[in-house]
Design an enzyme around this catalytic site. Structure first.
Site, PDB file in Angstrom:
ATOM      1  N   ASP A 234       0.838  -1.201   0.000  1.00  0.00           N
ATOM      2  CA  ASP A 234       0.000   0.000   0.000  1.00  0.00           C
ATOM      3  C   ASP A 234       0.873   1.252   0.000  1.00  0.00           C
ATOM      4  OD1 ASP A 234      -2.911  -1.044   0.678  1.00  0.00           O
ATOM      5  OD2 ASP A 234      -1.503  -2.176   1.895  1.00  0.00           O
ATOM      6  N   GLU A 235       0.514   2.183  -0.826  1.00  0.00           N
ATOM      7  CA  GLU A 235       1.241   3.447  -0.907  1.00  0.00           C
ATOM      8  C   GLU A 235       0.456   4.522  -0.170  1.00  0.00           C
ATOM      9  OE1 GLU A 235       3.180   6.456  -4.279  1.00  0.00           O
ATOM     10  OE2 GLU A 235       1.934   4.759  -4.863  1.00  0.00           O
TER      11      GLU A 235
END
Length: 847
Positions: free
Chosen positions: A518-519
């Site tokens: 996840d960014e």
């Protein structure tokens, strides 16, 4: 804060304050201008001092709200966001005191909307500076499966009025009521127990039912050199749970006959008057054949039907995801979870062990990960624990604290292996990594205090000079590992090595490692370490937007060097440079979770076409942290959909995602549209997912997962005749709930509904009694009912489940559909399990 407050003041406030909350309205007319999309909701907080002393003005009250505050409407109380969902109430200079026996009330605005009672997080607590926090007693949750009962000590919940049930004026979805359920469930025919006795779930490829039955009153005896001893033991445990003796009685001859023309997991099962024979093409097939034999068992019956089954799995990956980071869940629950996965031929356990709110696995050489990262309490410095989140409160122990020791994890691996289930560990990074980041900062401070700079910096995950300001989707401001620091990769290499060792020692070699990926939008831009990379041509990183792609690529090489396959959520793999061929090692796996209405329909085919092995995990069908129905008394988040009931899970066609749009709407009930694109690769499989933000206890996990998990197992194993084949260029538009859309599925809807009737009857008559025998706290159906002409008519979602009614709320009677009771005004109705557990009661009013 002032020095005139001590621990006694905190303890007094926690003991004598009674704090209650109530929803005023969703989207009041005067929402603050900074409310996103103009959407906010307003809550009233009441503080009653039940003691004799005045409340110290320097006492602070902390609480969790999943939506960030937009401010207090009071001149005496200030409400501010701390981090994540943690908020704080303090007094202003205009505070006039709160004397004993008095109450003060004030209103607070929050972003978005609230339509589930599970949004009211428990365990408000009192603290001040570095004093120990204490939970306010009446806000401690009641140990209950049903959310309204759990939080009843401190909130009145959401009322059944338009300004509370509806999120906005555009919310078109009708609330679930006894009447709406009656209309829906009345369409499903009661087939009777005899009609489904010879049928199992998931549905086999081919079943032939013969005349006669086989008596197994003396038990069954698995005779096999083909299956390892641990799997035979697991299968025997399954039968014994169902009340069938093992090691004696009817011989079950299990053999393996390899057949390259058939899929792994294929088998045949023959039950005749003379015995039982199972032939698998491999060990998995032999194991599934015996599970199908258990599927033929009806609890309480000494016979099974004589049948011939020829069977094979539809998809290779049939998985379940469990998040134990947001709230911790016991090893014993994991065992029960794996038992039920195995019973329905699911073979992949995606074990989410680390996220912002907790690190749940002991890692040799990094004790801080569990000493600090596995516990939540009130510690401003975060040297001994993480700060509270998700209503975990100030005090230990709590549902937000706990971890699996190395031995625990190896036991879980062995338990899964005995049930033909692969464990896929997941430690989320670089985003969703607050627990890891803070644990390593605590480690840094410890070694710096000892003067050992090398050790202090070895595993540091954050740049102390980073001034970047951002909010993650869960409102964290510091939850992201910095990929521009070499120590971040030293940390990840260490963690992966230690988990790899655990898998070897646990007898299940690690093959897949899920990095989350996840960014966090907006992170890293003002990190000096990252700015060095921006000006270094050899880094390939020109700006902050390139960092996540750099991170994924580098991790792929670390994993490949260890012989491991990379897995990640699709959004982390969305960087333009990240085709599967650009990453090291085997084709990576992409768990795709795009919603139908946010453009996610296209992502499934897109990632498959890029060469990823795609696991289909749609939130608006397969996320089991979403409520079962549109009712505030059902637990769960609803950002993706207002509800995921079991029929919706059953109906989702995983190999033609766009086609599902025709029978779905968006989360507000509005029409949606999708067009099938190119699809050059088949999907690897399907996965149900449980995120645990609102799910605090083991019993609540079972309630949220079952029976929905069985519907995912059905779609992963069996392709139904009514499923629409993928054809490029077909546009689908919602044709449901008052919307006139496309009609591509019309010919198949009746077939699907008949199949659902068959499936749901098997659930009610056969599978739910089995869950009762296993001690599973699954969700009993909430009933539909009407009173017409003074006659109470009640229907259930799953025929075969017993029904009770009450006229006074105290005395309950068995409901007999052949002798419907007379009721003049109102009644309560509920379902009841075979072991006496009762479902949520609902009121029925005479028209």
């Amino acid at each position: 804060m002032a020095s005139d407050i001590d621990q006694k003041d905190v303890d007094y406030a926690a003991k004598n304050l009674k704090l209650t909350t109530s929803l005023v309205a969703n989207k009041p007319k005067d929402c603050p201008p900074e409310a996103p999309w103009g959407a906010c909701y307003r809550v009233e907080i009441n503080l009653e001092n039940t003691g004799s002393k005045s409340l110290n003005e320097n006492v602070e009250i902390y609480f969790s709200s999943i939506h960030r505050t937009l401010g207090s409407k009071s001149e005496e109380f200030k409400v501010e966001h701390i981090n994540g969902d943690l908020h704080k109430i303090t007094t202003t200079e205009k505070f006039k005191g709160l004397k004993g026996g008095k109450t003060k009330s004030f209103q607070v605005d929050f972003m978005n909307w609230i339509v589930s009672n599970s949004d009211f997080m428990p365990n408000y607590y009192v603290a001040s500076e570095h004093l120990e926090g204490r939970n306010i007693l009446n806000t401690v949750p009641i140990d209950a499966v049903h959310i309204t009962e759990e939080v009843s000590g401190f909130t009145t919940g959401i009322k059944h009025t338009p300004n509370q049930l509806k999120r906005t004026a555009n919310d078109l979805l009708p609330a679930a009521t006894a009447t709406t359920r009656y209309e829906q469930y009345s369409k499903v025919k009661d087939l009777g127990a005899d009609a489904v006795s010879a049928h199992i779930l998931p549905t086999p490829l081919e079943t032939s039912v013969h005349e006669g039955s086989l008596n197994i009153a003396q038990g069954i005896n698995i005779v096999s050199d083909a299956l390892p001893a641990d799997q035979v033991e697991a299968l025997n445990f399954r039968f014994e749970t169902l009340g069938v003796n093992t090691g004696t009685g009817v011989p079950v001859n299990v053999t393996i006959k390899a057949d390259s023309s058939k899929k792994s997991g294929s088998y045949t099962l023959d039950v005749t008057s003379s015995g039982i024979r199972i032939v698998g093409v491999d060990k998995a097939g032999a194991f599934y054949g015996v599970q199908s034999l258990a599927g033929l068992v009806t609890v309480g019956k000494d016979t099974i039907n004589q049948v011939s089954i020829n069977d094979e799995p539809r998809l290779d990956y049939r998985g379940m995801h469990m998040d134990v980071s947001r709230n911790f869940h016991s090893k014993e629950l994991v065992f029960r979870f794996l038992d039920q996965m195995a019973a329905y031929k699911m073979n992949k356990f995606h074990f989410h062990l680390a996220d912002d709110e907790g690190w749940r696995l002991e890692i040799n050489g990094l004790p801080e990960l569990t000493q600090v990262g596995a516990h939540r309490c009130h510690d401003v410095e975060q040297n001994k624990c993480m700060m509270p989140q998700l209503g975990s409160g100030a005090e230990l122990p709590n549902n937000g604290s706990g971890y699996y020791t190395r031995e625990d994890y190896k036991e879980i691996l062995a338990y899964a292996s005995a049930r033909n289930i692969q464990v896929i560990p997941s430690m989320d990074m670089p985003g969703h990594s607050l627990a890891a980041v803070k644990s390593m900062e605590a480690r840094y401070r410890k070694f710096m205090a000892e003067g050992d700079v090398v050790k202090a910096e070895m595993y540091l995950l954050s740049d102390p000079n980073d001034t970047t300001q951002y909010y993650s989707i869960q409102h964290y401001q510091d939850n992201t590992i910095n990929p521009c620091m070499e120590s971040s990769f030293v940390f990840m290499d260490k963690v992966i090595d230690e988990i790899n060792k655990l898998h070897k020692e646990g007898g299940q070699p690690l093959t897949d490692y899920h990095i989350g990926a996840d960014e966090t939008a907006g992170a890293w831009g003002d990190s000096p370490e990252c700015r060095k990379m921006f000006v270094a041509p050899e880094s390939g990183v020109k700006n902050a937007k390139d960092i996540n792609g750099y991170f994924i690529n580098r991790i792929s090489h670390i994993l490949d060097a260890k012989g491991l396959t990379l897995g990640a959520w699709n959004d982390g793999l969305s960087h333009k440079a990240l085709d599967a061929s650009s990453l090291a090692g085997n084709p990576p796996k992409a768990w795709v979770w795009g919603t139908m209405f946010w453009g996610g329909v296209d992502q499934y085919n897109s990632f498959a076409n890029k060469g990823y092995d795609v696991v289909v995990t749609p939130p608006d069908a397969y996320y089991f942290d979403m409520p079962y129905e549109n009712d505030p008394e059902e637990r769960g988040y609803y950002w993706a959909t207002r509800f995921n009931d079991t029929k919706k899970v059953f109906s989702f066609m995983p190999e033609n995602v766009p086609a599902n749009v025709e029978w779905m709407t968006d989360r507000m009930g509005a029409k949606i549209s999708a067009t099938t694109g190119e699809k050059t690769h088949d999907f690897l499989g399907v996965q149900g997912a449980l995120w645990s933000e609102t799910i605090r206890t083991d019993a609540q996990v079972e309630y949220m997962v079952l029976p929905r998990m069985i519907a995912v197992a059905e779609r992963g194993w069996h392709k139904a005749s009514w499923e629409e084949e993928h054809k490029e260029g077909i546009t689908y538009t919602s044709n449901v709930d008052g919307h006139e859309g496309t009609t591509h599925l019309n010919d198949n809807i009746a077939t699907r509904d008949a199949d659902w009737a068959h499936f749901s009857n098997i659930l009610g008559y056969k599978e739910m009694p089995k869950l009762d025998k296993a001690g599973i706290t699954y969700r009993l159906p909430v009933l539909g009912a009407v009173i017409k002409n003074n006659i109470l008519d009640v229907v259930t979602e799953f025929h075969g489940v017993a029904i009770q009614y009450s006229l006074d709320g105290k005395t309950w009677h068995k409901y007999d559909d052949t002798k419907k009771p007379q009721v003049s005004t109102k009644a309560l109705v509920r379902s009841v399990s075979t072991n006496g557990r009762t479902g949520r009661a609902v009121e029925v009013l005479a028209k």
